[in-house]
Design an enzyme around this catalytic site. Structure first.
Site, mmCIF file in Angstrom:
data_model
loop_
_atom_site.group_PDB
_atom_site.id
_atom_site.type_symbol
_atom_site.label_atom_id
_atom_site.label_comp_id
_atom_site.label_asym_id
_atom_site.label_seq_id
_atom_site.Cartn_x
_atom_site.Cartn_y
_atom_site.Cartn_z
ATOM 1 N N GLN A 35 42.876 29.286 103.024
ATOM 2 C CA GLN A 35 41.723 29.051 102.144
ATOM 3 C C GLN A 35 40.963 30.349 101.883
ATOM 4 O OE1 GLN A 35 42.678 27.081 104.521
ATOM 5 N NE2 GLN A 35 42.151 24.927 104.126
ATOM 6 N N ASP A 38 42.996 32.550 99.631
ATOM 7 C CA ASP A 38 42.953 32.094 98.240
ATOM 8 C C ASP A 38 41.611 32.387 97.588
ATOM 9 O OD1 ASP A 38 45.508 31.287 98.217
ATOM 10 O OD2 ASP A 38 45.091 29.158 98.560
ATOM 11 N N SER A 83 75.059 52.033 87.351
ATOM 12 C CA SER A 83 74.232 51.619 86.211
ATOM 13 C C SER A 83 75.044 51.843 84.941
ATOM 14 C CB SER A 83 72.916 52.380 86.196
ATOM 15 O OG SER A 83 73.178 53.742 86.143
ATOM 16 N N GLU A 117 78.911 40.876 76.936
ATOM 17 C CA GLU A 117 78.119 39.970 77.775
ATOM 18 C C GLU A 117 76.622 40.244 77.604
ATOM 19 O OE1 GLU A 117 79.638 40.900 81.688
ATOM 20 O OE2 GLU A 117 81.715 40.804 80.980
ATOM 21 N N LYS A 119 73.030 40.984 78.205
ATOM 22 C CA LYS A 119 72.528 41.629 79.423
ATOM 23 C C LYS A 119 71.208 40.993 79.848
ATOM 24 C CE LYS A 119 71.570 46.328 81.077
ATOM 25 N NZ LYS A 119 70.152 46.243 81.372
ATOM 26 N N ARG A 140 70.294 45.813 94.939
ATOM 27 C CA ARG A 140 70.943 47.024 94.474
ATOM 28 C C ARG A 140 70.449 48.267 95.209
ATOM 29 N NH1 ARG A 140 70.249 51.044 90.663
ATOM 30 N NH2 ARG A 140 72.190 51.763 89.707
ATOM 31 N N CYS A 406 33.374 25.740 59.807
ATOM 32 C CA CYS A 406 32.138 25.124 59.306
ATOM 33 C C CYS A 406 32.349 24.324 58.021
ATOM 34 C CB CYS A 406 31.082 26.193 59.078
ATOM 35 S SG CYS A 406 31.478 27.320 57.736
ATOM 36 N N CYS A 427 35.177 33.008 54.866
ATOM 37 C CA CYS A 427 34.239 31.894 54.882
ATOM 38 C C CYS A 427 33.020 32.366 54.109
ATOM 39 C CB CYS A 427 33.877 31.579 56.334
ATOM 40 S SG CYS A 427 32.475 30.468 56.486
HETATM 41 S S1 IVH Z 1 78.057 45.322 84.943
HETATM 42 C C1 IVH Z 1 79.518 48.964 86.201
HETATM 43 N N1 IVH Z 1 77.424 43.254 83.518
HETATM 44 O O1 IVH Z 1 72.619 45.949 83.915
HETATM 45 C C2 IVH Z 1 78.746 48.010 85.441
HETATM 46 N N2 IVH Z 1 75.688 44.585 84.423
HETATM 47 O O2 IVH Z 1 72.196 48.982 83.632
HETATM 48 C C3 IVH Z 1 77.417 47.714 85.957
HETATM 49 N N3 IVH Z 1 73.448 43.742 83.924
HETATM 50 O O3 IVH Z 1 72.306 47.006 87.230
HETATM 51 C C4 IVH Z 1 77.133 46.305 86.044
HETATM 52 N N4 IVH Z 1 74.077 41.994 82.765
HETATM 53 O O4 IVH Z 1 71.587 44.653 86.676
HETATM 54 C C5 IVH Z 1 76.971 44.301 84.232
HETATM 55 N N5 IVH Z 1 77.011 41.370 82.254
HETATM 56 C C6 IVH Z 1 76.563 42.405 82.961
HETATM 57 C C7 IVH Z 1 75.184 42.646 83.154
HETATM 58 C C8 IVH Z 1 74.787 43.758 83.896
HETATM 59 C C9 IVH Z 1 73.035 42.657 83.253
HETATM 60 C C10 IVH Z 1 72.521 44.722 84.555
HETATM 61 C C11 IVH Z 1 72.766 44.996 86.013
HETATM 62 C C12 IVH Z 1 72.975 46.473 86.124
HETATM 63 C C13 IVH Z 1 72.380 46.959 84.857
HETATM 64 C C14 IVH Z 1 73.045 48.216 84.395
#
Ligand code: IVH
Length: 673
Positions: A35, A38, A83, A117, A119, A140, A406, A427
């Site tokens: 409490q 909060d 990445s 795919e 993202k 990660r 109004c 208005c």
């Molecule tokens: S593949 C080697 N597939 O994007 C490839 N990543 O900037 C790396 N992410 O850290 C990952 N959708 O968090 C892959 N269909 C997808 C994804 C994806 C989102 C994110 C993931 C990664 C970041 C890369």
């Protein structure tokens, strides 16, 4: 209370909040009851609501009890979590493909196939399975080393804990994205800036029970280390994931050629607003694992994949409703209530439609799918409508012909400068008769550039209005503070502070006073000019009493538009009442008297034609320095007309007719030696 005091009070609470948080979440030893915790949280949120200058990175608004703990165990990834490089347009994709073909030593007619795919903008996680059993889950981290968040990941329903399929690899590190759906995020909107923060905060809770409170989802898309995987291509792997009980992105596609990728990109971007999760681009991966292996990585990104990002400051959404807001000067501003969409990290649910003309020009309708742009701090606005997606029975939006607040008629002014009808519908009420306008006028009255009543923010104006404590500006100086003290959220100290800051402003300069009235077309600059010329509130009020506005006509910088606006202001009885009451309640200080010992004292001047070696501004400033004044019309009151090259003959003739002295530049300069 001064800003500084408020800030001190706020920071003290934040500090305490940080302390409670640390003990609760990181040390697992709460210092105080829920409490008390909060209560503190709400006090901070309340202060932030009242004073919009208060911000802190540890505010409960951003981090309610979700401070990431530093005590998760660190674990090395068996294969680094990479990445992706980014692409922003077709050219980037063409280059990406060229580099791949060069590397593979293939000609441009070699057709590459991609897994495309969408993202998801969430938090990536790696799930390690051994003999079909989920044994360890990592965040990660820095890509090389993650945090062991197994227990938290186990609370996510989308993550299978045991997999019995025959073809499930002996060992595999399945990777994907943890995220929160927008509809679930809506319920948490006050606590986090965006869905991504919510997912991250929840995932990194020390107590998995806390994680479980926020419904997280998981979508799988790649793998790290594996032993026994039979798929040869990314699209086959994605199919397998589904068979094993994982969720995959329903919009994944296998696509050939850059043109194919571009087509899919536009289609997905259009759908973006309808999805229940945020995507910030599309990931393209070369489909063949064999080719992926050959290509390998550069630095910490693969050569075989790229993220085709959506432009960060626009998104597609749907208009759910069009509301009309009424501003201080009566302008009717249409606002689109759109399906919440994340634009560059900010959840947007309103977009301005500017005015009636804009709606007509773009034919914007309720139900339309639209492209919304948000740039910097500018209010998000609609860029375009996707007519192909328009519902067949959609109806043209009809702009209200009466004020929704109004009921007065709405009008479009004729602009004398542009010789066109205004784009903005207004208005027709002069002001305080229209509730919405009155509220906005009072907000303007107390605002920083006007009376600058500290602690009297927009929220308080609305609150006091709803409680019928204020209807007109003068009511601010007659507030019943004992009544306010009994209101929710007010205490002795805060009422004393308010009273103090109101009293502080009972003396005000004439120029601020004029500006505060919120007369249309009389902004800060014009208020200053009027103040300098009329000198006192008495003179200002007497304009209307005498019903003679000639004194305004001669003021340089004040034109027909401004004068008409002031006339209209005086025509309204409520405005006169406001003026009189304020005159009684306040001390309005006369404008500072100009130096009167100059050579041009009491003399008025006007220029026509181009001056030699001198700009108009410099000439004006010379006259003012010598205690003279400038007027902008040739009248009896004009003492000298100074004539440069190519003068307006109409002005010269008028001066001759009225026996006004006419000087050339040299003779004028001789006057001041
Ligand atoms: S593949 C080697 N597939 O994007 C490839 N990543 O900037 C790396 N992410 O850290 C990952 N959708 O968090 C892959 N269909 C997808 C994804 C994806 C989102 C994110 C993931 C990664 C970041 C890369």
């Amino acid at each position: 209370m001064t800003h500084e005091k408020i800030n001190q009070k706020y920071l003290k609470k934040i500090k305490l909040f940080q302390k409670y948080n640390k003990h609760y979440y990181n040390l697992n030893k709460p210092l105080v009851s829920d409490q008390i915790f909060d209560k503190l949280k709400f006090e901070i949120l309340d202060l932030e609501k009242k004073y919009d200058f208060l911000h802190h990175k540890d505010s409960p608004k951003i981090s309610v009890g979700f401070k990431p703990s530093k005590t998760f165990k660190k674990v090395k990834h068996s294969i680094p979590m990479l990445s992706l490089n980014n692409a922003f347009d077709k050219e980037d994709l063409i280059n990406f493909e060229k580099k791949i073909l060069n590397f593979l030593n293939e000609k441009s007619n070699f057709i590459l196939e991609y897994s495309a795919e969408p993202k998801i903008d969430g938090i990536s996680a790696s799930l390690i399975y051994n003999k079909g059993k989920f044994i360890c889950g990592l965040s990660r981290g820095d890509g090389k080393e993650g945090e062991d968040i197994t227990e938290n990941l186990k609370t996510i329903e989308d993550i299978p804990k045991n997999i019995n399929s025959k073809d499930f690899p002996e060992e595999i590190d399945i990777r994907g994205e943890v995220f929160i759906q927008n509809s679930d995020f809506k319920r948490l909107e006050n606590k986090f800036a965006n869905p991504r923060n919510a997912a991250s905060g929840s995932l990194r809770q020390k107590d998995p029970k806390e994680t479980k409170k926020i419904p997280l989802k998981f979508i799988a898309y790649t793998f790290g280390y594996e032993q026994g995987l039979i798929a040869k291509r990314q699209n086959e792997y994605l199919e397998k994931l589904k068979e094993w009980g994982f969720k995959t992105n329903p919009f994944n596609k296998t696509i050939k050629t850059v043109d194919g990728l571009m087509k899919n990109y536009s289609a997905i971007e259009k759908k973006r607003g309808e999805l229940d999760f945020d995507i910030d681009g599309i990931v393209y991966k070369l489909n063949e694992f064999r080719l992926q292996k050959r290509l390998g990585n550069v630095a910490n990104a693969p050569r075989w994949a790229i993220a085709h990002k959506f432009s960060a400051n626009s998104a597609i959404s749907r208009i759910e409703n069009i509301e009309i807001q009424i501003g201080r000067t009566g302008a009717l501003t249409p606002v689109a209530k759109i399906k919440s969409v994340n634009i560059g990290g900010v959840v947007v649910s309103n977009a301005t439609l500017h005015n009636e003309e804009e709606i007509n020009r773009k034919d914007i309708r309720i139900g339309d799918t639209v492209l919304i742009e948000r740039a910097g701090d500018v209010i998000p606005h609609v860029i375009s409508v996707d007519l192909k997606l328009r519902n067949r029975n959609s109806k043209k939006f009809s702009f209200p012909l009466n004020c929704p607040s109004c009921g007065s008629k709405t009008v479009k002014d004729y602009n004398f400068t542009t010789k066109k009808e205004d784009a903005v519908r207004r208005c027709s009420s002069e002001g305080y008769e229209c509730e919405k306008m009155a509220i906005e006028k009072i907000k303007h009255f107390v605002s920083k550039e006007a009376f600058n009543i500290e602690g009297f923010g927009k929220k308080i104006v609305e609150n006091f209005w709803n409680l019928k404590l204020i209807r007109l500006p003068q009511d601010i100086f007659k507030l019943d503070f004992s009544k306010i003290q009994s209101l929710d959220g007010w205490g002795k100290q805060s009422v004393a502070n308010l009273q103090y800051s109101i009293n502080l402003r009972k003396t005000i300069t004439f120029e601020k006073f004029i500006y505060s009235l919120g007369i249309r077309h009389i902004g800060l600059e014009n208020a200053k000019i009027i103040s300098k010329n009329l000198k006192s509130l008495k003179n200002f009020i007497s304009l209307s009493k005498k019903n003679n506005f000639d004194d305004l006509i001669n003021i340089d910088g004040i034109g027909e538009t401004q004068i008409n606006s002031i006339k209209n202001f005086f025509k309204n009885k409520t405005n006169l009442n406001v003026l009189e009451s304020l005159e009684e309640a306040l001390e309005v200080r006369d404008a500072e008297i100009k130096k009167t010992d100059g050579l041009l004292n009491n003399k008025t001047f006007m220029f026509t034609g181009k001056l030699v070696n001198m700009s108009r501004s410099e000439a004006k400033s010379i006259i003012e320095k010598n205690s003279g004044s400038i007027v902008s019309n040739v009248t009896k009151k004009l003492d000298y007309l100074i004539v440069g090259e190519k003068p307006t003959s109409r002005k010269v003739d008028a001066a001759k007719n009225l026996n006004v002295k006419i000087l050339d530049q040299l003779s004028w300069l001789k006057m001041i030696k």
